[in-house]
Design a protein around this motif. Structure first.
Motif, mmCIF file in Angstrom:
data_model
loop_
_atom_site.group_PDB
_atom_site.id
_atom_site.type_symbol
_atom_site.label_atom_id
_atom_site.label_comp_id
_atom_site.label_asym_id
_atom_site.label_seq_id
_atom_site.Cartn_x
_atom_site.Cartn_y
_atom_site.Cartn_z
ATOM 1 N N ARG A 62 1.378 0.038 -0.480
ATOM 2 C CA ARG A 62 0.478 0.581 0.535
ATOM 3 C C ARG A 62 0.497 -0.321 1.771
ATOM 4 N NH1 ARG A 62 -2.442 1.669 -4.191
ATOM 5 N NH2 ARG A 62 -3.628 -0.258 -3.985
ATOM 6 N N ALA A 63 0.398 0.326 2.945
ATOM 7 C CA ALA A 63 0.484 -0.413 4.198
ATOM 8 C C ALA A 63 -0.198 0.396 5.278
ATOM 9 C CB ALA A 63 1.955 -0.652 4.558
ATOM 10 N N THR A 64 -0.390 -0.234 6.435
ATOM 11 C CA THR A 64 -0.851 0.513 7.610
ATOM 12 C C THR A 64 0.184 0.336 8.706
ATOM 13 O OG1 THR A 64 -2.153 -1.380 8.341
ATOM 14 C CG2 THR A 64 -3.319 0.306 7.086
ATOM 15 N N LEU A 65 0.215 1.327 9.603
ATOM 16 C CA LEU A 65 1.192 1.275 10.681
ATOM 17 C C LEU A 65 0.709 0.286 11.743
ATOM 18 C CD1 LEU A 65 3.844 2.321 11.774
ATOM 19 C CD2 LEU A 65 2.607 4.221 12.820
ATOM 20 N N PHE A 66 1.470 -0.771 11.943
ATOM 21 C CA PHE A 66 1.115 -1.824 12.897
ATOM 22 C C PHE A 66 1.549 -1.418 14.305
ATOM 23 C CE2 PHE A 66 2.267 -5.875 15.011
ATOM 24 C CZ PHE A 66 1.031 -6.484 15.012
ATOM 25 N N THR A 67 2.758 -0.928 14.442
ATOM 26 C CA THR A 67 3.242 -0.405 15.716
ATOM 27 C C THR A 67 4.470 0.463 15.448
ATOM 28 O OG1 THR A 67 3.775 -0.972 18.014
ATOM 29 C CG2 THR A 67 4.790 -2.316 16.288
ATOM 30 N N PHE A 68 4.883 1.243 16.447
ATOM 31 C CA PHE A 68 6.028 2.125 16.224
ATOM 32 C C PHE A 68 6.650 2.519 17.554
ATOM 33 C CE2 PHE A 68 4.573 6.314 17.652
ATOM 34 C CZ PHE A 68 3.208 6.100 17.773
ATOM 35 N N THR A 69 7.841 3.060 17.461
ATOM 36 C CA THR A 69 8.476 3.691 18.607
ATOM 37 C C THR A 69 9.230 4.915 18.095
ATOM 38 O OG1 THR A 69 9.856 3.313 20.566
ATOM 39 C CG2 THR A 69 10.653 2.404 18.503
ATOM 40 N N VAL A 88 5.248 -1.930 9.661
ATOM 41 C CA VAL A 88 4.065 -1.711 8.847
ATOM 42 C C VAL A 88 3.524 -3.044 8.360
ATOM 43 C CG1 VAL A 88 4.931 0.562 8.170
ATOM 44 C CG2 VAL A 88 5.287 -1.385 6.636
ATOM 45 N N ALA A 89 2.207 -3.088 8.197
ATOM 46 C CA ALA A 89 1.525 -4.286 7.684
ATOM 47 C C ALA A 89 1.108 -4.000 6.255
ATOM 48 C CB ALA A 89 0.307 -4.600 8.545
ATOM 49 N N LEU A 90 1.521 -4.856 5.359
ATOM 50 C CA LEU A 90 1.284 -4.620 3.940
ATOM 51 C C LEU A 90 -0.178 -4.822 3.556
ATOM 52 C CD1 LEU A 90 3.709 -3.835 2.222
ATOM 53 C CD2 LEU A 90 3.313 -5.928 0.939
ATOM 54 N N GLU A 91 -0.671 -3.966 2.637
ATOM 55 C CA GLU A 91 -2.067 -4.040 2.216
ATOM 56 C C GLU A 91 -2.408 -5.409 1.611
ATOM 57 O OE1 GLU A 91 -4.416 -0.719 0.096
ATOM 58 O OE2 GLU A 91 -3.776 -2.054 -1.521
ATOM 59 N N GLU A 92 -1.496 -5.974 0.825
ATOM 60 C CA GLU A 92 -1.793 -7.229 0.131
ATOM 61 C C GLU A 92 -1.956 -8.408 1.084
ATOM 62 O OE1 GLU A 92 0.304 -4.994 -0.955
ATOM 63 O OE2 GLU A 92 -0.038 -4.721 -3.103
ATOM 64 N N GLN A 93 -1.272 -8.340 2.245
ATOM 65 C CA GLN A 93 -1.303 -9.478 3.178
ATOM 66 C C GLN A 93 -0.858 -8.925 4.522
ATOM 67 O OE1 GLN A 93 0.451 -13.225 1.707
ATOM 68 N NE2 GLN A 93 1.505 -13.389 3.668
ATOM 69 N N ASP A 94 -1.819 -8.770 5.447
ATOM 70 C CA ASP A 94 -1.504 -7.972 6.638
ATOM 71 C C ASP A 94 -0.593 -8.675 7.644
ATOM 72 O OD1 ASP A 94 -3.244 -9.721 7.853
ATOM 73 O OD2 ASP A 94 -4.766 -8.212 8.309
ATOM 74 N N PRO A 115 -2.743 5.012 7.345
ATOM 75 C CA PRO A 115 -2.362 4.522 6.025
ATOM 76 C C PRO A 115 -1.033 5.120 5.574
ATOM 77 C CG PRO A 115 -4.252 6.007 5.854
ATOM 78 C CD PRO A 115 -3.910 5.897 7.307
ATOM 79 N N LEU A 116 -0.205 4.277 4.993
ATOM 80 C CA LEU A 116 1.140 4.677 4.590
ATOM 81 C C LEU A 116 1.409 4.231 3.162
ATOM 82 C CD1 LEU A 116 2.919 3.376 7.823
ATOM 83 C CD2 LEU A 116 2.432 5.780 7.303
ATOM 84 N N GLN A 117 2.405 4.857 2.579
ATOM 85 C CA GLN A 117 2.838 4.508 1.216
ATOM 86 C C GLN A 117 4.358 4.459 1.213
ATOM 87 O OE1 GLN A 117 0.886 3.995 -1.734
ATOM 88 N NE2 GLN A 117 2.839 3.384 -2.598
ATOM 89 N N VAL A 118 4.895 3.465 0.518
ATOM 90 C CA VAL A 118 6.350 3.330 0.457
ATOM 91 C C VAL A 118 6.959 4.514 -0.296
ATOM 92 C CG1 VAL A 118 6.522 1.993 -1.699
ATOM 93 C CG2 VAL A 118 8.223 1.651 0.107
#
Ligand code: ZN
Length: 136
Positions: A62-69, A88-94, A115-118
């Protein structure tokens, strides 16, 4: 390798666990056994405490989108444009950031912080970790 195979990483003793962990359906990252710090990209020594006691460990994916293009130019036959390149920033350690493709989402629905999932795209022994939105 065909025209529809993206460029793949070369498997090395230091990183093969990362590229092949998708075979189990789970993303793995190197983690320090002494202090719990995740090390990505992998390093032989912990950046937080200096310990060399590091080993791959499964993470939630699990992660959140930190930035994108968005790339509107098709650079590779295997990846139709437009497509989203994200960090993406990982849920366990951003502060663990993974550069990847964001898939399974319309371009106008991509948002920083979503919120994202691998999910994995398999090419022989390599499982590319891509990320898709968590279903509502
Ligand atoms: Zn450590």
């Amino acid at each position: 390798m065909t025209a529809l195979t993206p460029p793949l990483p070369r498997l090395t003793p230091e990183s093969d666990f990362y590229w092949t962990s998708g075979a189990t359906g789970t993303l793995s990252l190197l983690r320090c056994s002494a202090c719990g710090f995740y090390l990505h990209p992998p390093t032989p020594q912990c950046r937080a405490c200096g310990s060399a006691d590091v080993a791959p460990q499964p993470v939630s994916g699990r992660a959140t989108l930190f930035t994108f293009t968005v790339s509107y130019q098709q650079l590779l036959p295997s990846i139709p444009a437009p497509y989203v390149v994200g960090i993406v920033a990982l849920e366990e350690q951003d502060d663990v950031h993974i550069t990847t493709r964001i898939v399974g989402v319309d371009l106008d629905e991509v948002r920083i912080g979503m919120p994202l999932q691998v999910r994995f795209e398999q090419h022989d022994d390599v499982y590319l970790p891509l990320f898709a939105p968590v279903p509502a």
